[in-house]
Design a protein around this motif. Structure first.
Motif, PDB file in Angstrom:
ATOM      1  N   VAL A 292       9.681  -0.864  -4.371  1.00 48.12           N
ATOM      2  CA  VAL A 292      10.589   0.292  -4.428  1.00 48.12           C
ATOM      3  C   VAL A 292      10.366   1.075  -5.716  1.00 48.12           C
ATOM      4  CG1 VAL A 292      13.010   0.971  -4.693  1.00 48.12           C
ATOM      5  CG2 VAL A 292      12.356  -0.656  -2.909  1.00 48.12           C
ATOM      6  N   VAL A 293      10.259   0.367  -6.827  1.00 48.48           N
ATOM      7  CA  VAL A 293      10.040   1.042  -8.113  1.00 48.48           C
ATOM      8  C   VAL A 293       8.735   1.823  -8.088  1.00 48.48           C
ATOM      9  CG1 VAL A 293       9.569   0.670 -10.564  1.00 48.48           C
ATOM     10  CG2 VAL A 293      11.436  -0.573  -9.445  1.00 48.48           C
ATOM     11  N   GLN A 294       7.655   1.209  -7.614  1.00 46.60           N
ATOM     12  CA  GLN A 294       6.354   1.873  -7.595  1.00 46.60           C
ATOM     13  C   GLN A 294       6.332   3.054  -6.637  1.00 46.60           C
ATOM     14  OE1 GLN A 294       3.579  -1.287  -6.784  1.00 46.60           O
ATOM     15  NE2 GLN A 294       3.580  -1.994  -8.909  1.00 46.60           N
ATOM     16  N   GLN A 295       7.120   3.007  -5.573  1.00 54.42           N
ATOM     17  CA  GLN A 295       7.177   4.123  -4.628  1.00 54.42           C
ATOM     18  C   GLN A 295       7.995   5.295  -5.168  1.00 54.42           C
ATOM     19  OE1 GLN A 295       8.814   2.275  -1.135  1.00 54.42           O
ATOM     20  NE2 GLN A 295       6.913   1.216  -0.618  1.00 54.42           N
ATOM     21  N   GLN A 296       9.005   5.000  -5.974  1.00 54.35           N
ATOM     22  CA  GLN A 296       9.895   6.054  -6.445  1.00 54.35           C
ATOM     23  C   GLN A 296       9.461   6.674  -7.775  1.00 54.35           C
ATOM     24  OE1 GLN A 296      12.326   7.452  -4.832  1.00 54.35           O
ATOM     25  NE2 GLN A 296      12.486   6.031  -3.099  1.00 54.35           N
ATOM     26  N   PRO A 308       4.009  10.912 -16.716  1.00 52.46           N
ATOM     27  CA  PRO A 308       3.052  10.048 -16.001  1.00 52.46           C
ATOM     28  C   PRO A 308       2.722   8.771 -16.759  1.00 52.46           C
ATOM     29  CG  PRO A 308       2.365  12.343 -15.871  1.00 52.46           C
ATOM     30  CD  PRO A 308       3.518  12.293 -16.835  1.00 52.46           C
ATOM     31  N   THR A 309       2.640   8.862 -18.101  1.00 55.19           N
ATOM     32  CA  THR A 309       2.334   7.671 -18.899  1.00 55.19           C
ATOM     33  C   THR A 309       3.464   6.666 -18.830  1.00 55.19           C
ATOM     34  OG1 THR A 309       0.980   8.966 -20.422  1.00 55.19           O
ATOM     35  CG2 THR A 309       1.779   6.831 -21.206  1.00 55.19           C
ATOM     36  N   GLU A 310       4.704   7.161 -18.894  1.00 54.31           N
ATOM     37  CA  GLU A 310       5.857   6.259 -18.792  1.00 54.31           C
ATOM     38  C   GLU A 310       5.874   5.564 -17.436  1.00 54.31           C
ATOM     39  OE1 GLU A 310       8.206   9.361 -21.646  1.00 54.31           O
ATOM     40  OE2 GLU A 310       8.821   9.155 -19.546  1.00 54.31           O
ATOM     41  N   ALA A 311       5.583   6.321 -16.380  1.00 59.67           N
ATOM     42  CA  ALA A 311       5.534   5.721 -15.045  1.00 59.67           C
ATOM     43  C   ALA A 311       4.448   4.662 -14.961  1.00 59.67           C
ATOM     44  CB  ALA A 311       5.303   6.806 -13.997  1.00 59.67           C
ATOM     45  N   GLY A 312       3.354   4.858 -15.718  1.00 58.47           N
ATOM     46  CA  GLY A 312       2.244   3.912 -15.681  1.00 58.47           C
ATOM     47  C   GLY A 312       2.668   2.516 -16.070  1.00 58.47           C
ATOM     48  N   TRP A 313       3.475   2.390 -17.151  1.00 62.17           N
ATOM     49  CA  TRP A 313       3.887   1.035 -17.552  1.00 62.17           C
ATOM     50  C   TRP A 313       5.207   0.611 -16.914  1.00 62.17           C
ATOM     51  CZ3 TRP A 313       8.525   0.711 -20.060  1.00 62.17           C
ATOM     52  CH2 TRP A 313       8.977   1.836 -20.765  1.00 62.17           C
ATOM     53  N   LEU A 314       6.023   1.550 -16.480  1.00 59.40           N
ATOM     54  CA  LEU A 314       7.266   1.180 -15.804  1.00 59.40           C
ATOM     55  C   LEU A 314       7.002   0.536 -14.445  1.00 59.40           C
ATOM     56  CD1 LEU A 314       9.575   4.268 -16.521  1.00 59.40           C
ATOM     57  CD2 LEU A 314      10.025   1.884 -17.179  1.00 59.40           C
ATOM     58  N   GLY A 315       5.844   0.799 -13.863  1.00 57.83           N
ATOM     59  CA  GLY A 315       5.536   0.263 -12.549  1.00 57.83           C
ATOM     60  C   GLY A 315       5.004  -1.156 -12.568  1.00 57.83           C
ATOM     61  N   HIS A 316       4.933  -1.804 -13.745  1.00 58.78           N
ATOM     62  CA  HIS A 316       4.388  -3.153 -13.846  1.00 58.78           C
ATOM     63  C   HIS A 316       5.260  -3.971 -14.782  1.00 58.78           C
ATOM     64  CE1 HIS A 316       0.623  -1.759 -11.971  1.00 58.78           C
ATOM     65  NE2 HIS A 316       0.801  -0.676 -12.705  1.00 58.78           N
ATOM     66  N   LEU A 348      17.686   4.103 -10.916  1.00 55.49           N
ATOM     67  CA  LEU A 348      17.526   5.347 -10.163  1.00 55.49           C
ATOM     68  C   LEU A 348      16.601   5.131  -8.971  1.00 55.49           C
ATOM     69  CD1 LEU A 348      18.031   8.363  -9.825  1.00 55.49           C
ATOM     70  CD2 LEU A 348      16.135   8.794 -11.429  1.00 55.49           C
ATOM     71  N   ALA A 349      15.556   4.339  -9.147  1.00 51.88           N
ATOM     72  CA  ALA A 349      14.647   4.049  -8.034  1.00 51.88           C
ATOM     73  C   ALA A 349      15.397   3.366  -6.896  1.00 51.88           C
ATOM     74  CB  ALA A 349      13.492   3.176  -8.522  1.00 51.88           C
ATOM     75  N   PHE A 350      16.272   2.412  -7.232  1.00 47.48           N
ATOM     76  CA  PHE A 350      17.019   1.699  -6.193  1.00 47.48           C
ATOM     77  C   PHE A 350      18.032   2.622  -5.508  1.00 47.48           C
ATOM     78  CE2 PHE A 350      16.356  -2.435  -8.746  1.00 47.48           C
ATOM     79  CZ  PHE A 350      15.078  -2.549  -8.231  1.00 47.48           C
ATOM     80  N   VAL A 351      18.676   3.481  -6.282  1.00 44.58           N
ATOM     81  CA  VAL A 351      19.637   4.419  -5.695  1.00 44.58           C
ATOM     82  C   VAL A 351      18.926   5.374  -4.744  1.00 44.58           C
ATOM     83  CG1 VAL A 351      21.199   6.336  -6.214  1.00 44.58           C
ATOM     84  CG2 VAL A 351      21.292   4.245  -7.576  1.00 44.58           C
ATOM     85  N   ARG A 352      17.779   5.886  -5.163  1.00 41.45           N
ATOM     86  CA  ARG A 352      17.020   6.799  -4.309  1.00 41.45           C
ATOM     87  C   ARG A 352      16.545   6.077  -3.043  1.00 41.45           C
ATOM     88  NH1 ARG A 352      15.429  11.649  -5.748  1.00 41.45           N
ATOM     89  NH2 ARG A 352      13.695  11.467  -4.275  1.00 41.45           N
ATOM     90  N   ASP A 353      16.174   4.826  -3.166  1.00 37.19           N
ATOM     91  CA  ASP A 353      15.731   4.081  -1.991  1.00 37.19           C
ATOM     92  C   ASP A 353      16.872   3.933  -0.992  1.00 37.19           C
ATOM     93  OD1 ASP A 353      13.700   2.235  -0.670  1.00 37.19           O
ATOM     94  OD2 ASP A 353      15.396   0.861  -0.922  1.00 37.19           O
TER      95      ASP A 353
END
Length: 412
Positions: A292-296, A308-316, A348-353
């Motif tokens: 869910v996190v990686q999709q959102q 984009p850089t923040e998303a890069g490490w937030l997804g792992h 936020l990722a979980f809420v959006r999901d």
């Protein structure tokens, strides 16, 4: 180590608006937490647990057995806590709520159980069999479930922390561990010899380890299903979950009256499958959180809420751990602020999901989820400038994640 980049289709819509970052010198917006009821629970629960441990120790003639009971119960409880914390890594729950759940199970819950047992005895009957198979399961599972209802579900802030099936299992686990810690300690300390104490410890803490967490998990799963249902099922699912918890508890207690064969048969045919199902469900929920996190995250990049850089490490999980460790080396305050940024992005990722799921089912979007969505966007945007300035120079080694459009939910 550089992570492989993810490819997404190019954006087909303009980014959604976001709130400006806080100006230099402005106080940082932080998520409002539920504090009063959890703090009361911690204080009351710790007093009750402390008193019970003290009275059990004083009332036991063999202090060595009392010490053995404390050490064995504490060891198993610590293992359970570590397993739950390992499970709760994508969106760690507020520590004060987890502590409150533990002290509810080990303290507040026992007060309620005494009251419920007195009421049940007055209207239903008495005797060891009735007390073990009827009164105890009804009273204990109701008392444990009240934490989920009163502390988490009666307020918007509490419901805001109940975002996934993993959350349900983690809170249930902490409640059950708190209850088991005191119950196991009192039973083991009540034995006359060290041999009897070790035998009972092996049965209760080995074969029956985490049984109360499993029972409470049934109720928590039902509540989670109800929160994501409509109509009568919002109430039917929690009731069914509570019924499953009471039934499992009653089968466990009732088997002790039917001999050792019935007890072990119940463990093999009922308790073990239930435990395996909970473990499989927990692993599935944990992995789904990561997906869910990686999709959102690409949607958040496209919307301008994170880079984009923040998303890069937030997804792992490894990237999150590395960035928090690096922030800690630059100061506790920086780690705390980055940790809040990570948690807000994940929530936020979980809420959006959940909103996406409602939209797929053609259901009316939850106003509460939309309000929560807006608040989390505001928190991310408020901290974005700071994260970009302070973290970007230290976030090398993680491939930027490109943005992709998503559903533009209305913002207040």
């Amino acid at each position: 180590m550089t992570q492989p980049s993810m490819s997404y289709p190019p954006p087909q819509q303009s980014p959604m608006p976001y709130r400006p970052a806080s100006r230099p010198g402005w106080p940082v917006m932080r998520k409002k937490q539920m504090l009063v009821l959890p703090i009361i629970t911690i204080i009351l629960g710790s007093l009750v647990m402390g008193a019970l441990v003290l009275l059990t120790t004083i009332g036991t003639s063999n202090k060595g057995i009392a010490l053995l009971a404390i050490l064995c119960s504490a060891l198993v409880s610590s293992i359970g806590v570590l397993l739950l914390l390992w499970l709760d890594r994508w969106e760690p729950e507020p520590p004060h709520l987890l502590v409150a759940a533990f002290f509810w199970g080990g303290g507040v819950c026992l007060i309620l159980v005494v009251i419920f047992n007195l009421l049940l005895s007055a209207v239903g009957g008495s005797g060891d069999f009735f007390g073990a198979t009827i009164a105890a399961p009804l009273a204990e599972e109701s008392a444990k479930a009240l934490f989920l209802v009163l502390i988490l579900l009666t307020s918007r802030r509490g419901r805001g922390e109940f975002n996934s099936l993993t959350d349900a299992l983690v809170y249930a686990g902490f409640i059950g561990i708190g209850f088991s810690f005191i119950e196991d300690l009192m039973y083991i300390a009540g034995q006359k010899t060290v041999g009897e104490a070790l035998l009972l410890a092996g049965i209760r803490l080995g074969l029956g380890a985490f049984s109360h967490s499993i029972y409470t998990a049934m109720t928590a799963i039902g509540i989670w299903k109800g929160m994501n249902s409509r109509g009568a099922m919002r109430f039917i699912w929690p009731f069914l979950g509570w019924c499953a918890a009471v039934l499992l508890h009653a089968l466990h207690n009732g088997s002790t009256f039917l001999g050792i064969g019935a007890f072990f048969g119940m463990l093999v045919l009922v308790a073990l499958p239930a435990f395996i199902c909970i473990v499989v469900m927990a692993v599935f929920a944990f992995r789904r959180e990561g997906r869910v996190v990686q999709q959102q995250l690409p949607v958040m990049v496209h919307s301008g809420w994170i880079s984009p850089t923040e998303a890069g490490w937030l997804g792992h999980l490894k990237g999150r751990k590395q960035q928090l460790a690096a922030a800690q080396s630059r100061g506790k305050e920086e780690r705390t602020r980055l940790q809040a940024f990570r948690d807000n992005a994940t929530e936020l990722a979980f809420v959006r999901d959940r909103l996406d799921d409602q939209q797929r089912r053609n259901q009316q979007l939850s106003p509460e989820l939309l309000t929560q969505h807006d608040g989390l966007v505001g928190l991310l945007s408020n901290n974005k400038q700071w994260v970009d300035q302070q973290l970007a120079p230290h976030a090398s080694g993680w491939s930027p994640m490109p943005g992709a459009p998503g559903t533009a939910y209305p913002m207040g």
